[in-house]
Enzyme design. Structure first.
Site, PDB file in Angstrom:
ATOM      1  N   LYS A 172       5.206   4.650  -1.040  1.00  0.00           N
ATOM      2  CA  LYS A 172       6.411   5.727  -1.646  1.00  0.00           C
ATOM      3  C   LYS A 172       7.605   6.167  -1.764  1.00  0.00           C
ATOM      4  O   LYS A 172       8.033   7.275  -2.388  1.00  0.00           O
ATOM      5  CB  LYS A 172       4.855   6.798  -0.808  1.00  0.00           C
TER       6      LYS A 172
ATOM      7  N   ALA B 114       0.583  -1.587   0.071  1.00  0.00           N
ATOM      8  CA  ALA B 114       0.358   0.075   0.212  1.00  0.00           C
ATOM      9  C   ALA B 114       0.991   1.082  -0.004  1.00  0.00           C
ATOM     10  O   ALA B 114       1.737   1.536  -0.560  1.00  0.00           O
ATOM     11  CB  ALA B 114      -1.069  -0.072   1.457  1.00  0.00           C
ATOM     12  N   SER B 115       0.673   2.095   0.579  1.00  0.00           N
ATOM     13  CA  SER B 115       1.662   3.670   1.101  1.00  0.00           C
ATOM     14  C   SER B 115       3.060   3.209   1.346  1.00  0.00           C
ATOM     15  O   SER B 115       3.713   5.138   0.883  1.00  0.00           O
ATOM     16  CB  SER B 115       0.682   4.664   1.477  1.00  0.00           C
ATOM     17  N   ILE B 116       2.934   2.885   1.491  1.00  0.00           N
ATOM     18  CA  ILE B 116       5.189   2.096   2.332  1.00  0.00           C
ATOM     19  C   ILE B 116       5.489   2.161   0.759  1.00  0.00           C
ATOM     20  O   ILE B 116       6.785   2.801   0.849  1.00  0.00           O
ATOM     21  CB  ILE B 116       5.113   0.766   2.897  1.00  0.00           C
TER      22      ILE B 116
END
Length: 572
Positions: free
Chosen positions: A91, A87-89
């Site tokens: 980024k 998921a947003s890790i």
């Protein structure tokens, strides 16, 4: 003889001390590992953890384990080697791709994005790559304009380009924005002439020997061991191909530890470049934003972290830059994870301090009763458990609500009704609970009780547009229910400061041009709106914040309500 004996004796004593100290360190590490195991076994048994975890102290792994299932249908048991959607890790890896290109002089942080997106609207002509990295672009949030889930990068860019104006002036404030990282991914592709998946593989994953890591830019994920994603109530909620740059990477705890360790070296970029990624941003008004390049920053504790949430996956990584302590957990059971409780406990164990074990979720207790009982009997058994030991449980209204809708969708109206009633009985401050109960009363043609429950829902969350819409359809005027409250700047300023919820989590309250903002440690900033002079609510999450005064009228605490009250003392 004296000249040789004394140094030999000194060496012997020194060697004995080193061995003794090493043994003591090993014992301490073993004790911490034992406490971590106790914590995680309880978390799994309590229904709040299904996934993999790795904890390192001073750069050495002291705990690594997995709990639960990778595949609930086949009962495939999870192992630490299994891969999850980050998921947003994701980024932080996209940000590193930009950092690598910057060090190669292929781009500059201060380049304007119109260089790469010439069709971008004039309102965004001064947005820079740096603004995208630290979420200060002011760019519109695309989600409210999307007409479907799982948009591609090109579709997201098109939605943004169709907007008429920025949400905020460039550099004015931090607002977490997935679209910015989608655009960073597209910039990497334009500059490198490679897909984002290829670029990150060749420039990060291969050099660091991250053999179980990839960008999920195709429907089929080519990984040997992959944990499937599930909702909190156990139904499949697995990855489907989506946008990249902001999400959609896959990895495991071992590869993420390789990544963690590499960030202490210059294997990818210089230490100077890494330090800049971990430096707070100065906003237009001179205040600081603690979001770096794909990382939330806690400068006072010299730590960086990031969480992720997508499909049935919830993920987290935290790094203490001074002590080189790291912990990483990856889960595949939706919102079952009790993130704050587990993180605080891990922090305390690493600091050799007392910690609290996770409480049992009511949903987990209810599920256990449901295995051998009908819904109403399971409710009766669970209610008795709560009465006999109320402090043993946490009232998780979201999971019960989701289960109620599962029964409703299966046309089991009576069972759904019982679950929704049970939910509001144990979660009387849940706006969502009353909304669901109102819906099922309406299905039963009981408009009197439907109206009553929808009104309660709006009272708890004035931004509940669904409840307002239904009430208006029932010819119930809602204008008097949503009274616009004005709070003067002078009063707002009395709320500013930091409020400590526990040792490792606090809320920072800021104000800009008469607008109040609240940000939890490592969390996105939340814009809040007044529903009373001292009570505020969010339009994005179901949360209310009440500022409390002491006997002298000074603000001394903040109460967060997300179904239950949690009090945070003002510390500065």
């Amino acid at each position: 003889m004296k000249n040789t004996t004394v140094p030999s004796l000194f060496k012997l004593l020194l060697l004995s001390f080193v061995v003794l100290f090493s043994n003591l360190s090993h014992v301490v590490a073993q004790n911490k590992a034992s406490e971590l195991d106790k914590l995680m076994k309880q978390a799994n048994a309590s229904g709040v953890f299904n996934g993999s975890i790795l904890v390192a102290e001073n750069g050495k792994v002291i705990y690594r384990k997995a709990f639960g299932y990778a595949n609930k249908e086949t009962k495939q048991v999870l192992k630490p080697e299994f891969c999850f959607d980050l998921a947003s890790i994701s980024k932080q890896f996209t940000a590193m791709g930009i950092m690598i290109l910057k060090e190669r002089n292929s781009l500059s942080y201060d380049e304007k994005i119109i260089k790469y997106f010439p069709e971008f609207p004039a309102y965004g002509k001064d947005i820079t790559i740096r603004n995208l990295l630290n979420n200060t672009s002011g760019m519109p949030l695309y989600q409210s304009f999307a007409n479907k889930d799982n948009l591609t990068n090109v579709e997201i860019l098109k939605i943004i380009e169709e907007r008429d104006a920025l949400d905020a002036n460039i550099g004015e404030r931090y607002v977490y924005n997935n679209a910015g990282y989608v655009m960073l991914g597209l910039i990497i592709e334009k500059v490198s002439n490679m897909t984002l998946a290829e670029f990150l593989k060749e420039n990060i994953f291969k050099p660091l020997k991250m053999k179980n890591t990839l960008v999920g830019d195709a429907p089929k994920i080519d990984l040997k061991n992959r944990a499937l994603g599930y909702s909190v109530i156990g139904y499949l909620d697995d990855y489907t191909v989506s946008h990249t740059g902001s999400t959609s990477m896959f990895s495991n705890v071992d590869d993420l530890f390789l990544w963690d360790q590499a960030l202490y070296t210059e294997k990818l970029v210089s230490k100077k470049t890494i330090e800049e990624a971990f430096t707070p941003v100065i906003l237009n008004n001179g205040t600081l934003s603690n979001y770096g390049f794909g990382w939330f920053l806690t400068p006072e504790k010299k730590s960086v972290d990031h969480s992720g949430s997508d499909f049935g996956y919830r993920t987290f990584i935290k790094r203490n830059l001074d002590k080189k302590n790291t912990y990483i957990w990856l889960t595949n059971a939706g919102n079952a994870i009790n993130k704050d409780v587990i993180n605080v406990a891990i922090e305390n164990i690493l600091a050799s301090k007392p910690y609290e074990l996770p409480k049992i979720t009511i949903f987990s207790e209810f599920q256990k009763a449901l295995r051998v009982n009908a819904v109403n009997e399971a409710i009766s058994i669970t209610t008795k458990s709560i009465k006999s030991n109320p402090n043993q449980f946490v009232m998780d209204d979201a999971a019960l609500n989701e289960l109620g809708y599962k029964y409703l969708n299966d046309n089991k109206l009576a069972d759904a009704f019982s679950i929704f009633k049970f939910n509001v009985a144990i979660n009387p401050n849940s706006s969502n609970g009353y909304d669901s109960l109102g819906e099922i009363y309406l299905l039963q043609k009981d408009t009197v009780n439907a109206i009553e429950n929808y009104k309660k829902s709006v009272a708890l969350n004035p931004n509940n547009s669904n409840a307002i819409k239904v009430l208006n359809k029932l010819d119930i005027q809602t204008t008097d229910m949503i009274i616009e409250v004005k709070v003067t700047p002078e009063v707002l300023k009395t709320y500013l400061g930091r409020y400590q919820l526990n040792e490792n989590f606090s809320f920072t309250v800021t104000e800009d041009k008469g607008q109040l903002y609240i940000q939890g440690t490592g969390e996105k900033i939340t814009t809040v709106y007044p529903m009373a002079q001292n009570r505020f609510y969010s339009k994005i999450i179901t949360a209310q914040f009440t500022f409390n005064s002491d006997e002298n009228g000074h603000i001394d605490s903040l109460t967060l309500n997300m179904g239950r009250d949690m009090n945070a003392k003002k510390v500065e």
